[in-house]
Write a protein that holds these residues in place. Sequence first.
Motif, mmCIF file in Angstrom:
data_model
loop_
_atom_site.group_PDB
_atom_site.id
_atom_site.type_symbol
_atom_site.label_atom_id
_atom_site.label_comp_id
_atom_site.label_asym_id
_atom_site.label_seq_id
_atom_site.Cartn_x
_atom_site.Cartn_y
_atom_site.Cartn_z
ATOM 1 N N ILE A 279 12.072 -7.835 -27.957
ATOM 2 C CA ILE A 279 10.830 -7.594 -27.205
ATOM 3 C C ILE A 279 10.580 -8.721 -26.203
ATOM 4 O O ILE A 279 10.203 -8.475 -25.058
ATOM 5 C CB ILE A 279 9.636 -7.392 -28.162
ATOM 6 N N ASP A 280 10.798 -9.967 -26.638
ATOM 7 C CA ASP A 280 10.658 -11.099 -25.708
ATOM 8 C C ASP A 280 11.584 -10.922 -24.506
ATOM 9 O O ASP A 280 11.183 -11.134 -23.357
ATOM 10 C CB ASP A 280 10.988 -12.426 -26.400
ATOM 11 N N LYS A 281 12.823 -10.537 -24.755
ATOM 12 C CA LYS A 281 13.788 -10.353 -23.674
ATOM 13 C C LYS A 281 13.356 -9.224 -22.746
ATOM 14 O O LYS A 281 13.497 -9.321 -21.527
ATOM 15 C CB LYS A 281 15.184 -10.102 -24.240
ATOM 16 N N LYS A 282 12.817 -8.152 -23.324
ATOM 17 C CA LYS A 282 12.336 -7.035 -22.511
ATOM 18 C C LYS A 282 11.159 -7.492 -21.644
ATOM 19 O O LYS A 282 11.088 -7.180 -20.454
ATOM 20 C CB LYS A 282 11.931 -5.860 -23.398
ATOM 21 N N ILE A 283 10.250 -8.265 -22.229
ATOM 22 C CA ILE A 283 9.119 -8.814 -21.472
ATOM 23 C C ILE A 283 9.630 -9.664 -20.309
ATOM 24 O O ILE A 283 9.167 -9.528 -19.172
ATOM 25 C CB ILE A 283 8.196 -9.647 -22.398
ATOM 26 N N THR B 262 1.234 -8.656 -26.762
ATOM 27 C CA THR B 262 2.012 -8.926 -25.551
ATOM 28 C C THR B 262 1.542 -10.217 -24.903
ATOM 29 O O THR B 262 2.347 -11.072 -24.518
ATOM 30 C CB THR B 262 1.893 -7.744 -24.561
ATOM 31 N N LEU B 263 0.238 -10.358 -24.765
ATOM 32 C CA LEU B 263 -0.321 -11.565 -24.154
ATOM 33 C C LEU B 263 0.067 -12.810 -24.945
ATOM 34 O O LEU B 263 0.446 -13.835 -24.359
ATOM 35 C CB LEU B 263 -1.839 -11.451 -24.058
ATOM 36 N N GLU B 264 0.034 -12.714 -26.246
ATOM 37 C CA GLU B 264 0.414 -13.846 -27.103
ATOM 38 C C GLU B 264 1.883 -14.216 -26.887
ATOM 39 O O GLU B 264 2.237 -15.392 -26.811
ATOM 40 C CB GLU B 264 0.155 -13.506 -28.578
ATOM 41 N N ARG B 265 2.738 -13.213 -26.775
ATOM 42 C CA ARG B 265 4.165 -13.472 -26.543
ATOM 43 C C ARG B 265 4.381 -14.140 -25.182
ATOM 44 O O ARG B 265 5.164 -15.086 -25.079
ATOM 45 C CB ARG B 265 4.971 -12.176 -26.626
ATOM 46 N N VAL B 266 3.701 -13.648 -24.157
ATOM 47 C CA VAL B 266 3.844 -14.239 -22.821
ATOM 48 C C VAL B 266 3.381 -15.692 -22.843
ATOM 49 O O VAL B 266 4.059 -16.580 -22.302
ATOM 50 C CB VAL B 266 3.086 -13.419 -21.754
ATOM 51 N N LYS B 267 2.251 -15.957 -23.488
ATOM 52 C CA LYS B 267 1.744 -17.334 -23.589
ATOM 53 C C LYS B 267 2.742 -18.230 -24.319
ATOM 54 O O LYS B 267 2.975 -19.373 -23.933
ATOM 55 C CB LYS B 267 0.386 -17.360 -24.290
ATOM 56 N N ARG B 268 3.340 -17.709 -25.388
ATOM 57 C CA ARG B 268 4.336 -18.487 -26.130
ATOM 58 C C ARG B 268 5.563 -18.777 -25.264
ATOM 59 O O ARG B 268 6.099 -19.887 -25.277
ATOM 60 C CB ARG B 268 4.751 -17.758 -27.419
ATOM 61 N N LEU B 269 6.007 -17.792 -24.483
ATOM 62 C CA LEU B 269 7.162 -17.985 -23.597
ATOM 63 C C LEU B 269 6.858 -19.035 -22.520
ATOM 64 O O LEU B 269 7.740 -19.786 -22.103
ATOM 65 C CB LEU B 269 7.576 -16.653 -22.970
ATOM 66 N N GLU B 270 5.606 -19.096 -22.087
ATOM 67 C CA GLU B 270 5.203 -20.123 -21.123
ATOM 68 C C GLU B 270 5.127 -21.493 -21.792
ATOM 69 O O GLU B 270 5.652 -22.478 -21.262
ATOM 70 C CB GLU B 270 3.847 -19.768 -20.504
ATOM 71 N N CYS C 68 9.242 -20.931 -16.753
ATOM 72 C CA CYS C 68 8.990 -22.253 -16.164
ATOM 73 C C CYS C 68 7.757 -22.246 -15.271
ATOM 74 O O CYS C 68 6.939 -23.152 -15.342
ATOM 75 C CB CYS C 68 10.186 -22.709 -15.338
ATOM 76 N N HIS C 69 7.680 -21.273 -14.398
ATOM 77 C CA HIS C 69 6.521 -21.119 -13.522
ATOM 78 C C HIS C 69 6.592 -19.754 -12.845
ATOM 79 O O HIS C 69 7.634 -19.123 -12.820
ATOM 80 C CB HIS C 69 6.441 -22.241 -12.482
ATOM 81 N N VAL C 70 5.466 -19.327 -12.325
ATOM 82 C CA VAL C 70 5.381 -18.062 -11.610
ATOM 83 C C VAL C 70 5.010 -18.403 -10.182
ATOM 84 O O VAL C 70 4.099 -19.191 -9.936
ATOM 85 C CB VAL C 70 4.322 -17.130 -12.249
ATOM 86 N N THR C 71 5.718 -17.809 -9.230
ATOM 87 C CA THR C 71 5.490 -18.142 -7.830
ATOM 88 C C THR C 71 5.748 -16.927 -6.946
ATOM 89 O O THR C 71 6.390 -15.973 -7.374
ATOM 90 C CB THR C 71 6.401 -19.317 -7.416
ATOM 91 N N ALA C 72 5.255 -16.992 -5.725
ATOM 92 C CA ALA C 72 5.567 -15.963 -4.731
ATOM 93 C C ALA C 72 6.818 -16.411 -3.977
ATOM 94 O O ALA C 72 6.903 -17.557 -3.540
ATOM 95 C CB ALA C 72 4.404 -15.792 -3.761
ATOM 96 N N VAL C 73 7.795 -15.548 -3.841
ATOM 97 C CA VAL C 73 9.017 -15.854 -3.113
ATOM 98 C C VAL C 73 8.853 -15.334 -1.686
ATOM 99 O O VAL C 73 8.617 -14.138 -1.484
ATOM 100 C CB VAL C 73 10.249 -15.221 -3.800
ATOM 101 N N LEU C 74 8.956 -16.238 -0.727
ATOM 102 C CA LEU C 74 8.766 -15.877 0.678
ATOM 103 C C LEU C 74 10.085 -15.636 1.375
ATOM 104 O O LEU C 74 11.100 -16.236 1.030
ATOM 105 C CB LEU C 74 8.020 -17.010 1.405
ATOM 106 N N ASP C 75 10.070 -14.795 2.387
ATOM 107 C CA ASP C 75 11.214 -14.607 3.261
ATOM 108 C C ASP C 75 11.112 -15.688 4.332
ATOM 109 O O ASP C 75 10.179 -15.663 5.147
ATOM 110 C CB ASP C 75 11.174 -13.218 3.893
ATOM 111 N N PRO C 76 12.027 -16.661 4.351
ATOM 112 C CA PRO C 76 11.923 -17.778 5.298
ATOM 113 C C PRO C 76 11.779 -17.343 6.761
ATOM 114 O O PRO C 76 10.961 -17.898 7.497
ATOM 115 C CB PRO C 76 13.219 -18.559 5.098
ATOM 116 N N GLU C 77 12.546 -16.352 7.176
ATOM 117 C CA GLU C 77 12.491 -15.910 8.573
ATOM 118 C C GLU C 77 11.126 -15.338 8.937
ATOM 119 O O GLU C 77 10.643 -15.552 10.042
ATOM 120 C CB GLU C 77 13.594 -14.895 8.846
ATOM 121 N N LYS C 78 10.501 -14.632 8.010
ATOM 122 C CA LYS C 78 9.213 -14.001 8.308
ATOM 123 C C LYS C 78 8.070 -15.009 8.383
ATOM 124 O O LYS C 78 6.994 -14.677 8.860
ATOM 125 C CB LYS C 78 8.907 -12.913 7.279
#
Length: 153
Positions: A4-8, A34-42, A48-58
């Motif tokens: 389940i962790d891997k699926k998340i 689910t929320l508890e599992r996500v918190k544990r994985l964090e 490691c972190h959640v971020t927005a990935v930008l297109d450099p050219e744009k």
Amino acid sequence: MDRIDKKILNILQKNAKITNAKLSRMVGISAPATLERVKRLETTGVICHVTAVLDPEKVGFSIMAIVSITLSLSKLSSVEQIKEKFSELEEVVECYQIAGAHDFILKVIAKDIKAYAEFINQKLTRIQGIQSIQSSFVIDRPKDKKILLLDEE
């Protein structure tokens, strides 16, 4: 880490903005679980972190270079100092210490060729201990994968 962790993790890598309710339906457990599992994985550092990935050219960065660095052992004061210098350079978006023909590989993003030249001439060449710098310019990114597909079995 169980199935389940891997699926998340597989789901979150594709869409970190998914709601907890939808994520819980997709993995087949309750929203609080689910929320508890996500918190544990964090907390454990799996996420490691959640971020927005930008297109450099744009966003105005038209130059991407892969820079191979070879160190001069005779002029080298400390590999750790070199790593620190690389991490301080805003143009360097990825840095890898490697084994092989070179000592480091840097992924460098710049607005244009003039900005890249300034980076090389004003910043990179001033770092003590660098013997050679070899730039290769990216002309296309047919695959730019950021996802590690985890086996859910």
